[in-house]
Design a protein around this motif. Structure first.
Motif, PDB file in Angstrom:
ATOM      1  N   ASN A  65       0.835  -1.199   0.000  1.00 59.18           N
ATOM      2  CA  ASN A  65       0.000   0.000   0.000  1.00 59.18           C
ATOM      3  C   ASN A  65       0.871   1.251   0.000  1.00 59.18           C
ATOM      4  N   LEU A  66       0.511   2.178  -0.860  1.00 60.58           N
ATOM      5  CA  LEU A  66       1.155   3.484  -0.882  1.00 60.58           C
ATOM      6  C   LEU A  66       0.033   4.514  -0.772  1.00 60.58           C
ATOM      7  N   GLU A  67      -0.130   5.048   0.433  1.00 57.87           N
ATOM      8  CA  GLU A  67      -1.286   5.901   0.697  1.00 57.87           C
ATOM      9  C   GLU A  67      -0.845   7.281   1.190  1.00 57.87           C
ATOM     10  N   VAL A  68      -1.717   8.236   0.988  1.00 56.02           N
ATOM     11  CA  VAL A  68      -1.453   9.607   1.436  1.00 56.02           C
ATOM     12  C   VAL A  68      -2.560  10.038   2.393  1.00 56.02           C
ATOM     13  N   CYS A  69      -2.161  10.383   3.596  1.00 50.08           N
ATOM     14  CA  CYS A  69      -3.106  10.908   4.577  1.00 50.08           C
ATOM     15  C   CYS A  69      -2.986  12.433   4.541  1.00 50.08           C
ATOM     16  N   LEU A  70      -4.066  13.087   4.090  1.00 47.87           N
ATOM     17  CA  LEU A  70      -3.952  14.502   3.740  1.00 47.87           C
ATOM     18  C   LEU A  70      -3.899  15.437   4.942  1.00 47.87           C
ATOM     19  N   THR A  71      -4.382  14.990   6.071  1.00 48.32           N
ATOM     20  CA  THR A  71      -4.213  15.757   7.314  1.00 48.32           C
ATOM     21  C   THR A  71      -4.219  14.778   8.493  1.00 48.32           C
ATOM     22  N   PRO A  72      -3.585  15.150   9.609  1.00 50.84           N
ATOM     23  CA  PRO A  72      -3.517  14.228  10.748  1.00 50.84           C
ATOM     24  C   PRO A  72      -4.884  13.825  11.302  1.00 50.84           C
TER      25      PRO A  72
ATOM     26  N   LEU B 105      14.518  14.306  -0.414  1.00 51.21           N
ATOM     27  CA  LEU B 105      13.541  13.550  -1.218  1.00 51.21           C
ATOM     28  C   LEU B 105      14.089  12.238  -1.784  1.00 51.21           C
ATOM     29  N   ASP B 106      15.212  12.303  -2.473  1.00 52.11           N
ATOM     30  CA  ASP B 106      15.742  11.084  -3.101  1.00 52.11           C
ATOM     31  C   ASP B 106      16.101  10.029  -2.059  1.00 52.11           C
ATOM     32  N   ALA B 107      16.688  10.470  -0.951  1.00 52.79           N
ATOM     33  CA  ALA B 107      17.068   9.523   0.103  1.00 52.79           C
ATOM     34  C   ALA B 107      15.833   8.816   0.649  1.00 52.79           C
ATOM     35  N   ILE B 108      14.783   9.578   0.871  1.00 54.98           N
ATOM     36  CA  ILE B 108      13.525   9.004   1.353  1.00 54.98           C
ATOM     37  C   ILE B 108      12.992   7.958   0.367  1.00 54.98           C
ATOM     38  N   CYS B 109      12.986   8.318  -0.901  1.00 53.20           N
ATOM     39  CA  CYS B 109      12.431   7.403  -1.914  1.00 53.20           C
ATOM     40  C   CYS B 109      13.282   6.144  -2.041  1.00 53.20           C
ATOM     41  N   ASN B 110      14.602   6.305  -2.019  1.00 52.18           N
ATOM     42  CA  ASN B 110      15.472   5.129  -2.111  1.00 52.18           C
ATOM     43  C   ASN B 110      15.258   4.202  -0.925  1.00 52.18           C
ATOM     44  N   TYR B 111      15.121   4.788   0.239  1.00 51.03           N
ATOM     45  CA  TYR B 111      14.890   3.970   1.426  1.00 51.03           C
ATOM     46  C   TYR B 111      13.549   3.226   1.323  1.00 51.03           C
ATOM     47  N   LEU B 112      12.501   3.964   1.006  1.00 52.14           N
ATOM     48  CA  LEU B 112      11.167   3.355   0.948  1.00 52.14           C
ATOM     49  C   LEU B 112      11.102   2.235  -0.084  1.00 52.14           C
ATOM     50  N   ARG B 113      11.768   2.454  -1.198  1.00 48.87           N
ATOM     51  CA  ARG B 113      11.719   1.473  -2.286  1.00 48.87           C
ATOM     52  C   ARG B 113      12.212   0.101  -1.809  1.00 48.87           C
ATOM     53  N   ASN B 114      13.176   0.117  -0.905  1.00 50.81           N
ATOM     54  CA  ASN B 114      13.839  -1.136  -0.520  1.00 50.81           C
ATOM     55  C   ASN B 114      13.300  -1.785   0.751  1.00 50.81           C
ATOM     56  N   GLN B 115      12.219  -1.254   1.300  1.00 50.94           N
ATOM     57  CA  GLN B 115      11.643  -1.879   2.488  1.00 50.94           C
ATOM     58  C   GLN B 115      10.430  -2.707   2.074  1.00 50.94           C
ATOM     59  N   ASP B 116      10.165  -3.719   2.841  1.00 56.42           N
ATOM     60  CA  ASP B 116       9.025  -4.578   2.536  1.00 56.42           C
ATOM     61  C   ASP B 116       7.832  -4.196   3.433  1.00 56.42           C
ATOM     62  N   LYS B 117       7.507  -2.921   3.418  1.00 59.48           N
ATOM     63  CA  LYS B 117       6.448  -2.419   4.292  1.00 59.48           C
ATOM     64  C   LYS B 117       5.482  -1.558   3.494  1.00 59.48           C
ATOM     65  N   ASP B 118       4.278  -1.432   4.021  1.00 62.68           N
ATOM     66  CA  ASP B 118       3.368  -0.445   3.456  1.00 62.68           C
ATOM     67  C   ASP B 118       3.889   0.952   3.779  1.00 62.68           C
ATOM     68  N   ILE B 119       3.398   1.924   3.020  1.00 63.67           N
ATOM     69  CA  ILE B 119       3.875   3.296   3.184  1.00 63.67           C
ATOM     70  C   ILE B 119       2.692   4.240   3.377  1.00 63.67           C
ATOM     71  N   LEU B 120       2.781   5.065   4.395  1.00 64.69           N
ATOM     72  CA  LEU B 120       1.802   6.137   4.544  1.00 64.69           C
ATOM     73  C   LEU B 120       2.537   7.475   4.561  1.00 64.69           C
ATOM     74  N   LEU B 121       2.183   8.314   3.608  1.00 66.47           N
ATOM     75  CA  LEU B 121       2.751   9.664   3.555  1.00 66.47           C
ATOM     76  C   LEU B 121       1.790  10.580   4.303  1.00 66.47           C
TER      77      LEU B 121
ATOM     78  N   ASP C  61       4.403   0.561 -10.100  1.00 64.54           N
ATOM     79  CA  ASP C  61       4.757  -0.866 -10.045  1.00 64.54           C
ATOM     80  C   ASP C  61       4.920  -1.359  -8.617  1.00 64.54           C
ATOM     81  N   GLY C  62       4.150  -2.344  -8.278  1.00 64.35           N
ATOM     82  CA  GLY C  62       4.322  -2.950  -6.964  1.00 64.35           C
ATOM     83  C   GLY C  62       3.585  -2.233  -5.856  1.00 64.35           C
ATOM     84  N   PHE C  63       2.895  -1.142  -6.197  1.00 63.61           N
ATOM     85  CA  PHE C  63       2.176  -0.393  -5.167  1.00 63.61           C
ATOM     86  C   PHE C  63       0.685  -0.300  -5.477  1.00 63.61           C
ATOM     87  N   GLU C  64      -0.093  -0.314  -4.420  1.00 59.96           N
ATOM     88  CA  GLU C  64      -1.532  -0.082  -4.529  1.00 59.96           C
ATOM     89  C   GLU C  64      -1.783   1.314  -3.968  1.00 59.96           C
ATOM     90  N   LEU C  65      -2.195   2.237  -4.850  1.00 56.92           N
ATOM     91  CA  LEU C  65      -2.381   3.624  -4.415  1.00 56.92           C
ATOM     92  C   LEU C  65      -3.812   3.868  -3.938  1.00 56.92           C
TER      93      LEU C  65
END
Lengths: 237, 237
Positions: B5-12, B127-143, B170-174
């Motif tokens: 999962n690659l999701e965006v939470c627009l406010t807390p 930005l790039d460091a964050i993306c490189n890190y996220l790409r290589n983890q086997d976890k869902d992502i919440l922005l 690729d590989g993500f469910e948005l």
């Protein structure tokens, strides 16, 4: 001259953050509650009573009303119908009072009626009528997206963007969500069906074989009717 | 293979709607908390302790910490500094522990740490460091966009869109918010400064003469450092 606020509330959870005492609230649930409500009112339904809960809807049994209930995209068992627009044709609803509860749309109406100056119901099928009406009122405007189970959704935001685009910037003070909605609409407007096909609720409806409903709900300007909340009933303005 | 999962939470405010037990949460408050946190960690701050309230920040007095507090865009009276990135230079923060409270960003960190698998801090400057890190983890992502006083804001959403754009589909469910963020970013990326100048918080900062801060916070990839929450402290990963 003081500018009027033109704001977009992206989900009902955020509604408490907005001052709406002096606002016209436009409730938006494109797939499918507000599209069907507009269609039903256009087709001569005497009134549509939005209620938040299924049990509340049931309590109107034996009062000569049509009872409509939808949850998770499907008609709730034992009810006359749900929120497919094809259930709101003239032959079915003319002169009738409908009591309706849906997953998202009726909750949004319920939350906004407590504080708003006025609550009206918008959809692509009465887009121009909504914009013409709003343009001529001396009130702030809140476009309230019903979302999906309190989350952001694309199709409601696109409709909000369509309204912002038509009203234009002159005389209005936009919030960030209004700018975002406008830009998403401008990007999507040439192919709304294609754009919303990636939306989660669009996919959900495709799985439920509701493609014809989706197509219907993206029609523009089938009617000039504007449903407005008077006491607890939506009636033709 | 199952998609992440690659999701965006627009406010807390919307955070309770998301399952984040198996997620890496990226906290985003571009103007300026998370930009400054990334810059401070990059410049050798030993730790940054985010706290939700000004009083909590004050309780660290006499513990040899730098105390930073911002409310409504300004340094709170009596504090060493607020959240301008220019207060987080190497000469000021190297080897130091900073206790920080801000209007939006630290609240978002506080809310997410209770449930998330991991909490990291993102900004255009890493930005790039964050993306490189996220790409290589086997976890869902919440922005997680910190927003402005719990409302949606443009600049945090644009950064979320930048991450979605880099990670690709690729590989993500948005979710719908991820699609929207991506499309807004693609529209804005050629002129982020121009685009965010219409944002309400951008206007607010212009009124406060914080143009240099805005410009700084829109710099890309000044550092590879990623602040990660370990117990109650943000440290360099």
């Amino acid at each position: 001259m003081q500018k009027r606020n033109l704001e977009v509330c992206l989900t009902p959870v955020l509604l408490p953050l907005y001052n709406i005492e002096n606002s016209i609230v436009v409730v938006i649930d494109i797939f499918r509650a507000t599209s069907s409500i507009c269609y039903g009112i256009a087709n001569g339904a005497e009134a549509i009573i939005p209620v938040a809960k299924v049990e509340e809807c049931l309590s109107y049994k034996d009062q000569n009303c049509l009872l409509a209930a939808e949850r998770d995209g499907q008609v709730v068992e034992g009810f006359d119908f749900g929120n497919s627009p094809f259930a709101y044709t003239e032959e079915k609803v003319k002169g009738k009072t409908i009591v309706l509860t849906t997953t998202n749309g009726t909750y949004a109406i319920d939350e906004s009626r407590k504080r708003a100056h006025q609550v009206i119901v918008g959809s692509f099928i009465n887009l121009d009528a909504i914009c013409n009406y709003l343009r001529n009122q001396d009130k702030d405007i809140l476009l309230l997206c019903a979302g999906w189970k309190n989350r952001f959704n694309l199709e409601d935001t696109l409709f909000a963007g369509a309204v912002v685009t038509q009203l234009g910037l002159d005389g209005f003070e936009l919030d960030d969500a209004a700018y975002a909605a406008e830009d998403l609409y401008l990007q999507a407007k040439e192919d709304l069906a294609g754009y919303t096909s990636k939306a989660s609720h669009g996919k959900r409806m495709q799985r439920l074989n509701l493609q014809e409903d989706i197509k219907f709900c993206l029609n523009h300007n089938l009617t000039d009717a504007i449903p407005v909340l008077v006491n607890d009933k939506l009636v033709k303005m």
